[in-house]
Design an enzyme around this catalytic site. Structure first.
Site, PDB file in Angstrom:
ATOM      1  N   ARG A 143     -29.423  25.312  17.394  1.00  0.00           N
ATOM      2  CA  ARG A 143     -29.898  24.182  18.216  1.00  0.00           C
ATOM      3  C   ARG A 143     -28.759  23.318  18.717  1.00  0.00           C
ATOM      4  O   ARG A 143     -28.679  22.986  19.892  1.00  0.00           O
ATOM      5  CB  ARG A 143     -30.861  23.309  17.418  1.00  0.00           C
ATOM      6  CG  ARG A 143     -32.248  23.875  17.333  1.00  0.00           C
ATOM      7  CD  ARG A 143     -33.108  23.019  16.417  1.00  0.00           C
ATOM      8  NE  ARG A 143     -34.233  23.805  15.953  1.00  0.00           N
ATOM      9  CZ  ARG A 143     -34.148  24.684  14.975  1.00  0.00           C
ATOM     10  NH1 ARG A 143     -32.995  24.892  14.354  1.00  0.00           N
ATOM     11  NH2 ARG A 143     -35.199  25.381  14.613  1.00  0.00           N
ATOM     12  N   THR A 144     -27.875  22.956  17.804  1.00  0.00           N
ATOM     13  CA  THR A 144     -26.764  22.088  18.191  1.00  0.00           C
ATOM     14  C   THR A 144     -25.871  22.790  19.212  1.00  0.00           C
ATOM     15  O   THR A 144     -25.468  22.200  20.210  1.00  0.00           O
ATOM     16  CB  THR A 144     -25.943  21.683  16.945  1.00  0.00           C
ATOM     17  OG1 THR A 144     -26.828  21.068  16.019  1.00  0.00           O
ATOM     18  CG2 THR A 144     -24.832  20.721  17.295  1.00  0.00           C
ATOM     19  N   LYS A 182     -10.493  37.475   9.146  1.00  0.00           N
ATOM     20  CA  LYS A 182      -9.257  38.230   8.864  1.00  0.00           C
ATOM     21  C   LYS A 182      -8.242  37.343   8.158  1.00  0.00           C
ATOM     22  O   LYS A 182      -7.083  37.705   8.004  1.00  0.00           O
ATOM     23  CB  LYS A 182      -8.668  38.774  10.162  1.00  0.00           C
ATOM     24  CG  LYS A 182      -9.547  39.832  10.808  1.00  0.00           C
ATOM     25  CD  LYS A 182      -8.994  40.248  12.171  1.00  0.00           C
ATOM     26  CE  LYS A 182     -10.046  40.936  13.018  1.00  0.00           C
ATOM     27  NZ  LYS A 182      -9.920  40.559  14.442  1.00  0.00           N
ATOM     28  N   ARG A 235     -18.075  23.070  14.749  1.00  0.00           N
ATOM     29  CA  ARG A 235     -18.901  22.868  13.558  1.00  0.00           C
ATOM     30  C   ARG A 235     -18.313  23.730  12.456  1.00  0.00           C
ATOM     31  O   ARG A 235     -17.889  24.856  12.705  1.00  0.00           O
ATOM     32  CB  ARG A 235     -20.331  23.297  13.819  1.00  0.00           C
ATOM     33  CG  ARG A 235     -21.226  23.011  12.615  1.00  0.00           C
ATOM     34  CD  ARG A 235     -22.646  23.298  12.960  1.00  0.00           C
ATOM     35  NE  ARG A 235     -23.565  22.831  11.966  1.00  0.00           N
ATOM     36  CZ  ARG A 235     -24.405  21.820  12.148  1.00  0.00           C
ATOM     37  NH1 ARG A 235     -24.403  21.153  13.267  1.00  0.00           N
ATOM     38  NH2 ARG A 235     -25.248  21.487  11.210  1.00  0.00           N
ATOM     39  N   HIS A 294     -21.740  13.886  11.839  1.00  0.00           N
ATOM     40  CA  HIS A 294     -22.349  14.590  12.962  1.00  0.00           C
ATOM     41  C   HIS A 294     -22.599  13.507  14.010  1.00  0.00           C
ATOM     42  O   HIS A 294     -23.744  13.140  14.271  1.00  0.00           O
ATOM     43  CB  HIS A 294     -23.643  15.266  12.490  1.00  0.00           C
ATOM     44  CG  HIS A 294     -24.251  16.216  13.481  1.00  0.00           C
ATOM     45  ND1 HIS A 294     -23.595  16.631  14.621  1.00  0.00           N
ATOM     46  CD2 HIS A 294     -25.463  16.819  13.504  1.00  0.00           C
ATOM     47  CE1 HIS A 294     -24.386  17.456  15.292  1.00  0.00           C
ATOM     48  NE2 HIS A 294     -25.522  17.580  14.638  1.00  0.00           N
TER      49      HIS A 294
END
Ligand SMILES: [Zn+2]
Lengths: 151, 303
Positions: free
Chosen positions: B52-53, B81, B102, B130
């Protein structure tokens, strides 16, 4: 029987750091990078202290600190006292003070903090000095006195 | 005012900057201005999935006429990696004008903003921050109430771990807000926030259920109560229903009152609330796009 005195030689010029809790002596040595200086260093540990139980003492010939440098040890040795020696006598006494910002010394107690997961120099804002509280510059969580670990 | 400056924490912005973003969001809601981000590339680096974000940010960039690159799951990137975050940010900085990131670890956005000259927008770093969620909450409150000043906000659910309620609280302290905190004992608002409110002289109440205070609320801000948060499962069974909002619980509330929720909801808002004119959470999600347009345009110095 003759009185036996502890033989820790006097220094002509330099700094004596006294009242270090015995169990943090090596932390103090590492915080101040004393393993890397080429001047004469004498230290004693597990000495009897009324205040601390057992204390350590460090004598550094021809070595002097600026406040910013020496204050780094305040996190582990808040009661440490400095005697500045010139020509075999104490010319100045100083105490350490917790600085406003702590860089690269303490570990953040938050396991989910990026500083505990990547090689990043830790950075804290000191939000309380008496009962030390450190606010992590990165994750914004608080590390308190009881949980301070030196990196 | 905000020029080429990262948005990592809600406290990075002043009250004036909040208001400016909300003003810009309102402009974009009326007119998306698709030419604004022409020739600009925004990277969305999602080291943990949050569809959603990410879609909200990508929609914001595309509406402004910009282009999006990035990844939505670190298992598909070089991170698996063993590449350090430092290296990833350094490299991606060569490809874009702004980074939206994020990450499951806390403090990553601050760190990223220090290793690159490109502005970084924090789209969530663990349980820490946030900030764009908070700005869209502010926009939703201002839009529905006509103001941010002197409102009464009821925060319900997990107030202990809820990142969104903490940030919203911090932002709303700038506007003389009165708070009602409704939570189970185990999930009460942490002392540090109450201490802060006391210092500012702002009023708040704490209780276990809605009670009479619901009638004063201008906003009911719902959050999820997760079963895992309870040390005693029986205690959870006993309390869980108190934190499920049902339409009849809105009887007697102000006509202008709105219910917000950062979404996704599980079962803390009954579906029978959805048809109420007081339900606002889906529009709130839409508002996120306008607010993110405003943040991106502002940080890039285009507005
Ligand atoms: Zn941290």
């Amino acid at each position: 029987m003759k009185d036996k005195k502890l033989e820790v030689s006097a220094i002509e010029n330099g700094t004596v750091i006294d009242h270090i809790p015995a169990n943090v002596l090596f932390k103090v040595i590492s915080i101040l990078n004393l393993d890397k200086i080429d001047k004469q260093i004498t230290f004693g540990t597990n000495l009897i202290s009324k205040k601390l139980g057992k204390k350590a003492i460090i004598k550094l010939s021809d070595t002097f600190f600026i406040d910013k440098e020496i204050n780094k040890i305040a996190l582990v040795a808040p009661q440490a006292k400095l005697n500045i020696i010139r020509d075999y006598s104490v010319v100045e006494k100083r105490i350490v003070e917790v600085p406003e910002e702590i860089i690269g010394i303490a570990k953040c107690m938050n396991p989910k903090c990026i500083t505990n997961n990547e090689r990043i120099v830790t950075r804290f804002q000191v939000i309380s000095k008496s009962n030390v509280k450190l606010k992590c510059h990165y994750c914004e969580k608080i590390t308190d006195q009881d949980h301070i670990e030196i990196v | 005012m905000i020029n080429n400056k990262s948005l990592v924490s809600i406290t990075d912005y002043s009250k004036e900057e909040y208001l400016r973003i909300l003003q810009l969001a309102d402009e974009f809601e009326k007119n998306p201005q698709p030419g604004l981000l022409k020739d600009k590339v925004v990277a969305t680096l999602f080291f943990e999935p949050s569809t959603r974000t990410r879609l909200s940010f990508e929609s914001a960039v595309l509406k402004l006429g910009g282009k999006v690159i990035g990844f939505s799951d670190s298992s598909s990137s070089s991170v698996t990696k063993g590449e350090t975050l430092y290296d990833t940010i350094k490299i991606v900085s060569n490809y874009c004008d702004l980074i939206v990131m994020r990450h499951p670890l806390e403090g990553t956005a601050r760190f990223a903003s220090e290793v690159t000259n490109i502005p970084v927008v924090n789209a969530g770093d663990g349980a820490n921050q946030h900030p764009t969620q908070t700005l869209l909450d502010l926009y939703s409150i201002q839009k529905t109430q006509g103001t941010l000043d002197n409102l009464t906000i009821m925060m319900v659910g997990d107030l202990k771990y809820g990142r969104t309620v903490h940030s919203l609280l911090m932002a709303m302290t700038q506007f003389q807000t009165t708070f009602h905190f409704i939570s189970p004992d185990e999930l009460k608002m942490p002392e540090e926030y109450k201490y802060y409110l006391n210092q500012l002289g702002l009023k708040y109440t704490e209780q276990k259920d809605f009670g009479a205070n619901v009638k004063d609320a201008d906003i009911i801000y719902m959050t999820r109560v997760q079963k895992e948060r309870f040390s005693d499962p029986i205690e959870y069974e006993r309390t869980k229903n108190a934190y499920v909002l049902k339409n009849k619980m809105l009887d007697g509330t102000k006509e202008t009152m709105k219910v917000l929720h950062p979404l996704p909801r599980v079962n803390e808002i009954d579906q029978d609330v959805d048809s109420s004119p007081k339900a606002y959470y889906f529009t709130q999600a839409l508002n996120g796009v306008f607010v993110r347009q405003a943040i991106i345009a502002s940080i890039l110095g285009l507005k």
